[in-house]
Structure formats: C-alpha cells, structure tokens
Design a protein around this motif. Structure first.
Motif, PDB file in Angstrom:
ATOM      1  N   UNK A 181       0.861  -1.185   0.000  1.00 42.51           N
ATOM      2  CA  UNK A 181       0.000   0.000   0.000  1.00 42.51           C
ATOM      3  C   UNK A 181       0.894   1.232   0.000  1.00 42.51           C
ATOM      4  N   UNK A 182       0.534   2.195  -0.850  1.00 38.73           N
ATOM      5  CA  UNK A 182       1.332   3.404  -1.010  1.00 38.73           C
ATOM      6  C   UNK A 182       0.395   4.612  -1.035  1.00 38.73           C
ATOM      7  N   UNK A 183       0.946   5.820  -0.864  1.00 34.44           N
ATOM      8  CA  UNK A 183       0.095   7.008  -0.825  1.00 34.44           C
ATOM      9  C   UNK A 183       0.013   7.757  -2.150  1.00 34.44           C
ATOM     10  N   UNK A 184       0.837   7.383  -3.132  1.00 37.36           N
ATOM     11  CA  UNK A 184       0.750   7.956  -4.465  1.00 37.36           C
ATOM     12  C   UNK A 184       1.424   7.016  -5.452  1.00 37.36           C
ATOM     13  N   UNK A 185       1.023   7.153  -6.722  1.00 33.52           N
ATOM     14  CA  UNK A 185       1.611   6.294  -7.750  1.00 33.52           C
ATOM     15  C   UNK A 185       1.513   6.977  -9.108  1.00 33.52           C
ATOM     16  N   UNK A 186       2.514   6.739  -9.940  1.00 33.40           N
ATOM     17  CA  UNK A 186       2.486   7.225 -11.319  1.00 33.40           C
ATOM     18  C   UNK A 186       1.681   6.240 -12.161  1.00 33.40           C
ATOM     19  N   UNK A 187       0.876   6.785 -13.065  1.00 30.95           N
ATOM     20  CA  UNK A 187       0.038   5.990 -13.951  1.00 30.95           C
ATOM     21  C   UNK A 187       0.410   6.339 -15.386  1.00 30.95           C
ATOM     22  N   UNK A 188       0.687   5.318 -16.219  1.00 28.26           N
ATOM     23  CA  UNK A 188       1.067   5.563 -17.607  1.00 28.26           C
ATOM     24  C   UNK A 188       0.158   4.788 -18.561  1.00 28.26           C
ATOM     25  N   UNK A 189       0.116   5.267 -19.802  1.00 33.59           N
ATOM     26  CA  UNK A 189      -0.721   4.632 -20.822  1.00 33.59           C
ATOM     27  C   UNK A 189      -0.317   3.200 -21.122  1.00 33.59           C
ATOM     28  N   UNK A 190       0.970   2.934 -21.178  1.00 34.71           N
ATOM     29  CA  UNK A 190       1.404   1.593 -21.560  1.00 34.71           C
ATOM     30  C   UNK A 190       1.731   0.690 -20.376  1.00 34.71           C
ATOM     31  N   UNK A 191       1.870   1.261 -19.185  1.00 35.18           N
ATOM     32  CA  UNK A 191       2.269   0.449 -18.041  1.00 35.18           C
ATOM     33  C   UNK A 191       1.279   0.373 -16.906  1.00 35.18           C
ATOM     34  N   UNK A 192       0.194   1.148 -16.964  1.00 33.03           N
ATOM     35  CA  UNK A 192      -0.745   1.165 -15.842  1.00 33.03           C
ATOM     36  C   UNK A 192      -0.090   1.805 -14.629  1.00 33.03           C
ATOM     37  N   UNK A 193      -0.249   1.193 -13.467  1.00 30.00           N
ATOM     38  CA  UNK A 193       0.351   1.720 -12.240  1.00 30.00           C
ATOM     39  C   UNK A 193       1.821   1.324 -12.172  1.00 30.00           C
ATOM     40  N   UNK A 194       2.679   2.293 -11.889  1.00 31.56           N
ATOM     41  CA  UNK A 194       4.111   2.015 -11.786  1.00 31.56           C
ATOM     42  C   UNK A 194       4.356   0.890 -10.784  1.00 31.56           C
TER      43      UNK A 194
ATOM     44  N   UNK B  58       2.075  -7.078 -26.192  1.00 32.60           N
ATOM     45  CA  UNK B  58       1.921  -6.934 -27.646  1.00 32.60           C
ATOM     46  C   UNK B  58       0.616  -7.582 -28.109  1.00 32.60           C
ATOM     47  N   UNK B  59      -0.183  -6.814 -28.826  1.00 30.27           N
ATOM     48  CA  UNK B  59      -1.466  -7.310 -29.318  1.00 30.27           C
ATOM     49  C   UNK B  59      -2.578  -7.263 -28.286  1.00 30.27           C
ATOM     50  N   UNK B  60      -2.253  -6.851 -27.047  1.00 30.93           N
ATOM     51  CA  UNK B  60      -3.248  -6.809 -25.980  1.00 30.93           C
ATOM     52  C   UNK B  60      -4.071  -5.531 -26.020  1.00 30.93           C
ATOM     53  N   UNK B  61      -5.168  -5.533 -25.269  1.00 30.78           N
ATOM     54  CA  UNK B  61      -6.069  -4.384 -25.242  1.00 30.78           C
ATOM     55  C   UNK B  61      -5.981  -3.585 -23.949  1.00 30.78           C
ATOM     56  N   UNK B  62      -5.231  -4.081 -22.966  1.00 29.80           N
ATOM     57  CA  UNK B  62      -5.069  -3.350 -21.719  1.00 29.80           C
ATOM     58  C   UNK B  62      -6.346  -3.222 -20.915  1.00 29.80           C
TER      59      UNK B  62
ATOM     60  N   UNK C 171     -10.127  -1.446 -15.580  1.00 28.98           N
ATOM     61  CA  UNK C 171     -10.092  -0.254 -16.423  1.00 28.98           C
ATOM     62  C   UNK C 171      -8.794  -0.177 -17.212  1.00 28.98           C
ATOM     63  N   UNK C 172      -8.839   0.673 -18.236  1.00 28.77           N
ATOM     64  CA  UNK C 172      -7.679   0.961 -19.077  1.00 28.77           C
ATOM     65  C   UNK C 172      -7.342   2.440 -18.896  1.00 28.77           C
ATOM     66  N   UNK C 173      -6.077   2.769 -18.963  1.00 31.84           N
ATOM     67  CA  UNK C 173      -5.616   4.153 -18.794  1.00 31.84           C
ATOM     68  C   UNK C 173      -5.774   4.909 -20.118  1.00 31.84           C
ATOM     69  N   UNK C 174      -6.480   6.035 -20.070  1.00 32.66           N
ATOM     70  CA  UNK C 174      -6.610   6.919 -21.232  1.00 32.66           C
ATOM     71  C   UNK C 174      -5.681   8.114 -21.133  1.00 32.66           C
ATOM     72  N   UNK C 175      -5.504   8.629 -19.904  1.00 35.76           N
ATOM     73  CA  UNK C 175      -4.607   9.759 -19.650  1.00 35.76           C
ATOM     74  C   UNK C 175      -3.837   9.436 -18.375  1.00 35.76           C
ATOM     75  N   UNK C 176      -2.515   9.502 -18.453  1.00 40.57           N
ATOM     76  CA  UNK C 176      -1.680   9.193 -17.300  1.00 40.57           C
ATOM     77  C   UNK C 176      -1.480  10.395 -16.384  1.00 40.57           C
TER      78      UNK C 176
END
Length: 135
Positions: free
Chosen positions: A3-16, A25-29, A117-122
C-alpha cells in the motif's frame, strides 16, 4: 501487495510497479487498473463474517464516495489528470474462497468484486484524490 500514498500511472504500463498493468503486444489493456469500492468490500466481509484488509482482494485502488459505474466505456477522472475507462467487471477468483469460505460468492452481485479499467490519460494518483464520472 504494497500500500502506497501515491503512484504514477502511464498509458502503456498502468500503475508504476504493477506488471499486470503493462499492455502486452497485441493486448487491449483491459485490466491495467482495478478498482474496488470500500463499501462493497465491507459488505462482502460482513456477509462472510470476516474483516480482512481490502488489499487481500488484490485490487489496485480502493475508492470511496463514488459508485463505480457498471458500464464498459464509462470514463473516470482521478485527481486532476488521470482518466480511466471502465472495461469490465473484475471477476472474483478461487483465491477469494481460500481467504474466506463464501467470499467468492459474496463478491459476485452487482460488481462487488470491482471494476477493471484501461488508462486513457496518465499522471499521478494520490490518496484522497477526487474521483468523478466523466460525461
């Protein structure tokens, strides 16, 4: 689980730091970020007579004060920047039954097991950030 108090979220990686959020590759996330409502977890715990911590569900984010939409394609804004789109229900697995007899069944009604869910904006998600359903 951590458990953490903040996290970076990216389009290709989800939660850091969460390998399950990486789009293969070929996945829909469709399962980059999983969300669980505190009230749903507490209701399931009451139903099975246990008080396990929410992270035993292995969801990424515990949310409260918002009723997670049960419709794929619905967008959620978390904080100022992050936007997710609901892709599907998070199905409870056999691991839940191993945690507490009856827990898998208790998580089945009304998406109690959470939403994928899928990330649209990180961006950065912090504990206490607002969560809004986007039009």
């Amino acid at each position: 689980m951590e458990t953490i108090d903040h996290v970076e979220v990216t389009l290709d990686g989800g939660l850091h730091g969460d390998f399950r959020g990486t789009i293969k590759p070929g996945g829909k996330g469709r399962r980059q970020v999983t969300l669980l409502e505190r009230a749903d977890w507490e209701a399931a715990m009451a139903e099975v007579g246990h008080s396990l911590p929410w992270f035993e569900r292995r969801s990424n984010l515990l949310v409260e004060g918002v009723d997670l939409p049960q419709i794929a394609g619905t967008k959620l804004r978390i904080g100022d920047d992050v936007v997710l789109t609901i892709t599907r229900e998070t199905d409870p697995c056999e691991r839940m039954e191993a945690l507490a007899p009856g827990l898998k069944a208790a998580l089945l009604p009304d998406w109690r097991g959470g939403a994928c869910s899928r990330v649209l904006v990180g961006g950065i998600i912090r504990v206490g950030d607002s969560i809004r359903v986007e039009p």
